[in-house]
Design an enzyme around this catalytic site. Structure first.
Site, PDB file in Angstrom:
ATOM      1  N   SER A 124       0.834  -1.198   0.000  1.00  0.00           N
ATOM      2  CA  SER A 124       0.000   0.000   0.000  1.00  0.00           C
ATOM      3  C   SER A 124       0.866   1.243   0.000  1.00  0.00           C
ATOM      4  O   SER A 124       1.970   1.253   0.562  1.00  0.00           O
ATOM      5  CB  SER A 124      -0.866  -0.024   1.263  1.00  0.00           C
ATOM      6  N   TYR A 148      -1.512  -1.363  10.733  1.00  0.00           N
ATOM      7  CA  TYR A 148      -1.811  -1.896   9.405  1.00  0.00           C
ATOM      8  C   TYR A 148      -0.644  -1.617   8.454  1.00  0.00           C
ATOM      9  O   TYR A 148      -0.123  -2.523   7.786  1.00  0.00           O
ATOM     10  CB  TYR A 148      -3.104  -1.268   8.853  1.00  0.00           C
ATOM     11  N   LYS A 152       2.338  -4.116   6.388  1.00  0.00           N
ATOM     12  CA  LYS A 152       2.694  -4.090   4.958  1.00  0.00           C
ATOM     13  C   LYS A 152       4.199  -3.914   4.801  1.00  0.00           C
ATOM     14  O   LYS A 152       4.832  -4.597   3.987  1.00  0.00           O
ATOM     15  CB  LYS A 152       1.946  -2.951   4.247  1.00  0.00           C
TER      16      LYS A 152
END
Ligand code: NAD
Ligand code: UD1
Length: 332
Positions: A124, A148, A152
């Site tokens: 992302s 989050y 990643k």
């Protein structure tokens, strides 16, 4: 060629399955339906007229994954499975680290054992944090601000280390910007439960009169009209980027990272006004305080993906707004 798609019933995964099938690949989906529904499989089959093999299993379940690799001759994997809500990750960090890291480690171990060493991973633009300049190129410094995003970045590091240890791997890390829109059929799209956090799902619910008005988070950013600027990309263009990435990992060994965006930045107000215009609906809004952690502007340099994947997003913002609303009208 048979591709295993983890999280294939989800928003981006389902659109990618359609593109894979249309391009002549066989598709095997593994999804535990934690954020999707089983009927998506039927919808993918309806759109493409082709069959999909579906396993309702958790990617963290090593035994289940082993069985899939024993039953199917998998040539390459696209790994979408994971949790993705930024706010929730702040409140439930362990749940996010457990699911996103465990699923990836389990998958990579099982792939290694079965000598299947070709993978495309969903990262992302969140890994760029607050970029110092624009557009963002893949070599920018990386910095995360929530669990989050950290999952990643950690997975990107794991994939890079894996390649250092074993040069037989072919790995494409894709950093998505802001996917919106839906398949033209209106059969698949994004349908978050409860009150959406992201802009387009919220706008759509306001247009549909499920929510009263949109709160625009701040109009004092250093941007064209003061509202936040992002690189919105049609999910079908994004899905097509995965076909190019899978072609690349099938052909060449190595590990590489690509931005998938359009290279254009649109403000919140531009999105709202375009949405109203192309759909002929009202979207009432009010300006409220900034949302904590939001940045002024973020858009991609797409030069690397153009050059090395031969991919470029084609659909414009009008199309993205039309297709987002079309999906919701079909699924009221
Ligand atoms: P999504 O939630 O719609 O899809 C993810 C799918 O994975 C869901 O169907 C869910 O049921 C499944 N899943 C989750 N954990 C699983 C597990 N342990 N085992 C099996 N299945 C599991 O999300 P999406 O928007 O399609 O995103 C796909 C990927 O792209 C995610 O990794 C996400 O972090 C990443 N990503 C998404 C965005 C975005 O804005 N949508 C942006 C950047 C990156
Ligand atoms: C979100 C994710 C990010 C991910 C990115 C791409 C969050 C906090 N961040 O970022 O990790 O990489 O998507 O998928 O979820 N806005 C409003 N009102 C709303 C909702 C949003 O004004 O109700 C504004 C935001 O302030 C921002 C823009 O709309 O300027 C886009 O917001 P959003 O859709 O949440 O995406 P990002 O914040 O870019």
């Amino acid at each position: 060629m048979k591709i295993l798609v983890t999280g294939g019933c989800g928003y981006i995964g389902s659109h990618t399955c359609v593109e894979l099938l249309d391009a002549g690949y066989e598709v095997v989906i593994v999804d535990n339906l934690s954020n999707s529904k089983k009927d998506v499989v039927k919808k993918i089959e309806k759109i493409t007229g082709k069959e999909v093999t579906f396993y309702e299993k958790d990617v963290c379940d090593k035994k289940a994954l082993e069985k899939i690799f024993e039953e199917q001759k998998i040539d390459a994997v696209i790994h979408f499975a994971g949790f993705k809500a930024v706010g929730e990750s702040v409140n439930k960090p362990l749940m996010y680290y457990r699911n996103n890291l465990d699923s990836t480690l389990t998958l990579l171990e099982v792939m290694s054992k079965h000598n299947c060493k070709k993978i495309v991973f969903s990262s992302s633009a969140t890994v760029y944090g607050n970029p110092e300049k624009l557009p963002i190129t893949e070599d920018f410094p990386l910095h995360t601000t929530n669990p989050y995003g950290s999952t990643k970045l950690m997975i990107e590091m794991i994939l890079n280390d894996l390649y250092i240890s074993d040069k037989d791997w072919s790995i494409a890390i894709l950093r998505y910007f802001n996917p919106i829109g839906a398949h033209k059929s209106g059969l698949i799209g994004e349908n978050p439960n409860g009150i959406p956090n992201n802009l387009m799902p919220y706008i759509v619910k306001v247009a549909n009169k499920e929510l009263k008005e949109l709160s625009i988070f701040g109009n004092d950013y250093n941007t064209k009209d003061g509202t936040g600027v992002r690189d919105y990309i049609h999910v079908v263009d994004l899905a097509k980027g995965h076909i190019k990435a899978i072609e690349k990992v099938i052909k060449d060994k190595g590990v590489d990272t690509y931005n998938l965006g359009t290279g254009n930045g649109y403000s919140v107000l531009e999105i709202v006004n375009t949405f109203k215009k192309v759909n002929g609906v009202d979207v009432p809004y009010k300006i409220v305080e900034r949302r904590k952690g939001d940045i002024d502007a973020c858009y991609a340099s797409t030069e690397k993906a153009n050059r090395l994947l031969n991919w470029k997003a084609e659909l414009e913002i009008d199309e993205m707004c039309k297709d987002s609303y079309n999906f919701v009208k079909h699924n009221k």
